[in-house]
Scaffold this motif. Structure first.
Motif, PDB file in Angstrom:
ATOM      1  N   ARG A   2       0.704  -1.045  -0.157  1.00 54.61           N
ATOM      2  CA  ARG A   2      -0.057   0.228  -0.031  1.00 54.61           C
ATOM      3  C   ARG A   2       0.912   1.239  -0.160  1.00 54.61           C
ATOM      4  NH1 ARG A   2      -4.143  -0.270   4.860  1.00 54.61           N
ATOM      5  NH2 ARG A   2      -2.847   1.457   5.085  1.00 54.61           N
ATOM      6  N   LYS A   3       0.292   2.097  -0.844  1.00 53.52           N
ATOM      7  CA  LYS A   3       1.214   3.485  -0.742  1.00 53.52           C
ATOM      8  C   LYS A   3       0.728   4.295   0.509  1.00 53.52           C
ATOM      9  CE  LYS A   3       1.659   7.559  -3.566  1.00 53.52           C
ATOM     10  NZ  LYS A   3       1.217   8.658  -4.544  1.00 53.52           N
ATOM     11  N   LYS A   4       1.843   5.037   0.995  1.00 51.06           N
ATOM     12  CA  LYS A   4       1.299   5.746   2.565  1.00 51.06           C
ATOM     13  C   LYS A   4       0.959   7.010   1.911  1.00 51.06           C
ATOM     14  CE  LYS A   4       4.066   4.803   6.400  1.00 51.06           C
ATOM     15  NZ  LYS A   4       5.402   4.932   7.235  1.00 51.06           N
ATOM     16  N   PHE A   5      -0.093   7.526   2.354  1.00 53.20           N
ATOM     17  CA  PHE A   5      -0.722   8.786   2.115  1.00 53.20           C
ATOM     18  C   PHE A   5      -0.562   9.652   3.342  1.00 53.20           C
ATOM     19  CE2 PHE A   5      -3.740   6.318  -0.403  1.00 53.20           C
ATOM     20  CZ  PHE A   5      -3.797   6.598  -1.615  1.00 53.20           C
ATOM     21  N   TYR A   6      -0.545   9.191   4.372  1.00 49.22           N
ATOM     22  CA  TYR A   6      -0.462   9.828   5.587  1.00 49.22           C
ATOM     23  C   TYR A   6       0.806   9.589   6.312  1.00 49.22           C
ATOM     24  CZ  TYR A   6      -5.538  10.309   4.730  1.00 49.22           C
ATOM     25  OH  TYR A   6      -6.494  10.333   4.026  1.00 49.22           O
ATOM     26  N   THR A   7       1.698  10.728   6.388  1.00 53.54           N
ATOM     27  CA  THR A   7       3.147  10.421   6.841  1.00 53.54           C
ATOM     28  C   THR A   7       3.467  11.240   8.190  1.00 53.54           C
ATOM     29  OG1 THR A   7       3.956  12.301   5.693  1.00 53.54           O
ATOM     30  CG2 THR A   7       4.131  10.002   4.573  1.00 53.54           C
ATOM     31  N   ARG A   8       2.591  12.277   8.663  1.00 52.25           N
ATOM     32  CA  ARG A   8       2.943  13.039   9.790  1.00 52.25           C
ATOM     33  C   ARG A   8       1.911  12.577  10.934  1.00 52.25           C
ATOM     34  NH1 ARG A   8       7.895  14.304   8.852  1.00 52.25           N
ATOM     35  NH2 ARG A   8       8.046  15.701   7.220  1.00 52.25           N
ATOM     36  N   ASN A   9       2.370  12.429  12.021  1.00 50.33           N
ATOM     37  CA  ASN A   9       1.649  11.980  13.279  1.00 50.33           C
ATOM     38  C   ASN A   9       1.579  13.350  14.060  1.00 50.33           C
ATOM     39  OD1 ASN A   9       0.218  10.683  15.248  1.00 50.33           O
ATOM     40  ND2 ASN A   9       1.826  10.036  16.336  1.00 50.33           N
ATOM     41  N   VAL A  10       0.226  13.611  14.452  1.00 50.77           N
ATOM     42  CA  VAL A  10      -0.095  14.983  15.216  1.00 50.77           C
ATOM     43  C   VAL A  10      -0.906  14.495  16.455  1.00 50.77           C
ATOM     44  CG1 VAL A  10      -1.353  17.147  15.366  1.00 50.77           C
ATOM     45  CG2 VAL A  10      -0.211  16.323  13.312  1.00 50.77           C
ATOM     46  N   GLY A  11      -0.123  14.872  17.695  1.00 52.84           N
ATOM     47  CA  GLY A  11      -1.157  14.377  18.898  1.00 52.84           C
ATOM     48  C   GLY A  11      -1.773  15.804  19.402  1.00 52.84           C
ATOM     49  N   VAL A  12      -3.086  15.386  19.871  1.00 49.69           N
ATOM     50  CA  VAL A  12      -3.803  16.344  20.602  1.00 49.69           C
ATOM     51  C   VAL A  12      -4.351  15.949  21.763  1.00 49.69           C
ATOM     52  CG1 VAL A  12      -5.834  15.941  19.207  1.00 49.69           C
ATOM     53  CG2 VAL A  12      -5.626  18.262  20.054  1.00 49.69           C
ATOM     54  N   LEU A  13      -4.393  16.646  22.949  1.00 51.11           N
ATOM     55  CA  LEU A  13      -4.749  16.198  24.150  1.00 51.11           C
ATOM     56  C   LEU A  13      -6.415  16.733  24.253  1.00 51.11           C
ATOM     57  CD1 LEU A  13      -2.138  16.931  26.687  1.00 51.11           C
ATOM     58  CD2 LEU A  13      -2.860  14.847  25.641  1.00 51.11           C
ATOM     59  N   LEU A  14      -7.308  15.847  24.823  1.00 51.51           N
ATOM     60  CA  LEU A  14      -8.818  16.272  24.776  1.00 51.51           C
ATOM     61  C   LEU A  14      -9.160  16.020  26.027  1.00 51.51           C
ATOM     62  CD1 LEU A  14     -10.225  14.414  21.749  1.00 51.51           C
ATOM     63  CD2 LEU A  14      -9.716  16.582  21.664  1.00 51.51           C
ATOM     64  N   THR A  15     -10.390  16.807  26.557  1.00 55.63           N
ATOM     65  CA  THR A  15     -10.644  16.630  27.802  1.00 55.63           C
ATOM     66  C   THR A  15     -11.718  15.089  27.808  1.00 55.63           C
ATOM     67  OG1 THR A  15     -12.860  17.576  27.177  1.00 55.63           O
ATOM     68  CG2 THR A  15     -11.267  18.752  28.453  1.00 55.63           C
ATOM     69  N   GLU A  16     -11.920  14.490  28.830  1.00 57.01           N
ATOM     70  CA  GLU A  16     -12.553  13.127  28.639  1.00 57.01           C
ATOM     71  C   GLU A  16     -13.882  13.198  28.047  1.00 57.01           C
ATOM     72  OE1 GLU A  16     -12.501   9.112  28.784  1.00 57.01           O
ATOM     73  OE2 GLU A  16     -10.865  10.516  29.831  1.00 57.01           O
ATOM     74  N   ASP A  17     -14.494  14.614  28.196  1.00 57.58           N
ATOM     75  CA  ASP A  17     -15.862  14.730  27.743  1.00 57.58           C
ATOM     76  C   ASP A  17     -15.880  14.805  26.327  1.00 57.58           C
ATOM     77  OD1 ASP A  17     -18.840  15.055  27.948  1.00 57.58           O
ATOM     78  OD2 ASP A  17     -18.048  17.082  27.246  1.00 57.58           O
ATOM     79  N   SER A  18     -14.827  15.718  25.690  1.00 56.47           N
ATOM     80  CA  SER A  18     -14.884  15.804  24.283  1.00 56.47           C
ATOM     81  C   SER A  18     -14.280  14.383  23.693  1.00 56.47           C
ATOM     82  CB  SER A  18     -13.577  16.913  24.090  1.00 56.47           C
ATOM     83  OG  SER A  18     -13.935  18.194  24.370  1.00 56.47           O
ATOM     84  N   TYR A  19     -13.435  13.714  24.145  1.00 57.78           N
ATOM     85  CA  TYR A  19     -13.007  12.253  23.671  1.00 57.78           C
ATOM     86  C   TYR A  19     -14.250  11.466  23.604  1.00 57.78           C
ATOM     87  CZ  TYR A  19     -10.972   7.932  22.807  1.00 57.78           C
ATOM     88  OH  TYR A  19     -10.615   6.910  22.324  1.00 57.78           O
ATOM     89  N   GLN A  20     -14.960  11.408  24.430  1.00 54.91           N
ATOM     90  CA  GLN A  20     -16.375  10.569  24.604  1.00 54.91           C
ATOM     91  C   GLN A  20     -17.299  10.984  23.536  1.00 54.91           C
ATOM     92  OE1 GLN A  20     -16.656   7.644  26.227  1.00 54.91           O
ATOM     93  NE2 GLN A  20     -17.891   7.447  24.663  1.00 54.91           N
ATOM     94  N   ARG A  21     -17.267  12.375  23.287  1.00 51.08           N
ATOM     95  CA  ARG A  21     -18.405  12.867  22.446  1.00 51.08           C
ATOM     96  C   ARG A  21     -17.849  12.465  20.997  1.00 51.08           C
ATOM     97  NH1 ARG A  21     -19.005  18.925  24.142  1.00 51.08           N
ATOM     98  NH2 ARG A  21     -20.303  18.925  22.111  1.00 51.08           N
ATOM     99  N   LEU A  22     -16.399  12.728  20.804  1.00 49.99           N
ATOM    100  CA  LEU A  22     -15.762  12.225  19.515  1.00 49.99           C
ATOM    101  C   LEU A  22     -16.263  10.877  19.224  1.00 49.99           C
ATOM    102  CD1 LEU A  22     -13.897  13.180  17.072  1.00 49.99           C
ATOM    103  CD2 LEU A  22     -12.077  12.950  18.581  1.00 49.99           C
TER     104      LEU A  22
END
Length: 54
Positions: A2-22
């Motif tokens: 498979r060809k790699k389309f995504y090569t950069r990893n970005v981390g983001v911190l979320l509140t527990e509530d935001s993560y659960q909603r996501l």
């Protein structure tokens, strides 16, 4: 292989509530969290570029 389309990893911190909603949103849409966030970011980037070129 498979060809790699995504090569950069970005981390983001979320509140527990935001993560659960996501998680709830992506579960209902049956998409991955990464795909959902990539789509949101791409739409925002496209909108900003459109406004700059207007």
């Amino acid at each position: 292989m498979r060809k790699k389309f995504y090569t950069r990893n970005v981390g983001v911190l979320l509140t527990e509530d935001s993560y659960q909603r996501l998680v709830d949103i992506t579960d209902n849409l049956e998409v991955t969290i990464s795909a959902y966030i990539r789509d949101l970011l791409q739409k925002e980037i496209d909108q900003k570029e459109e406004n700059l070129n207007a």
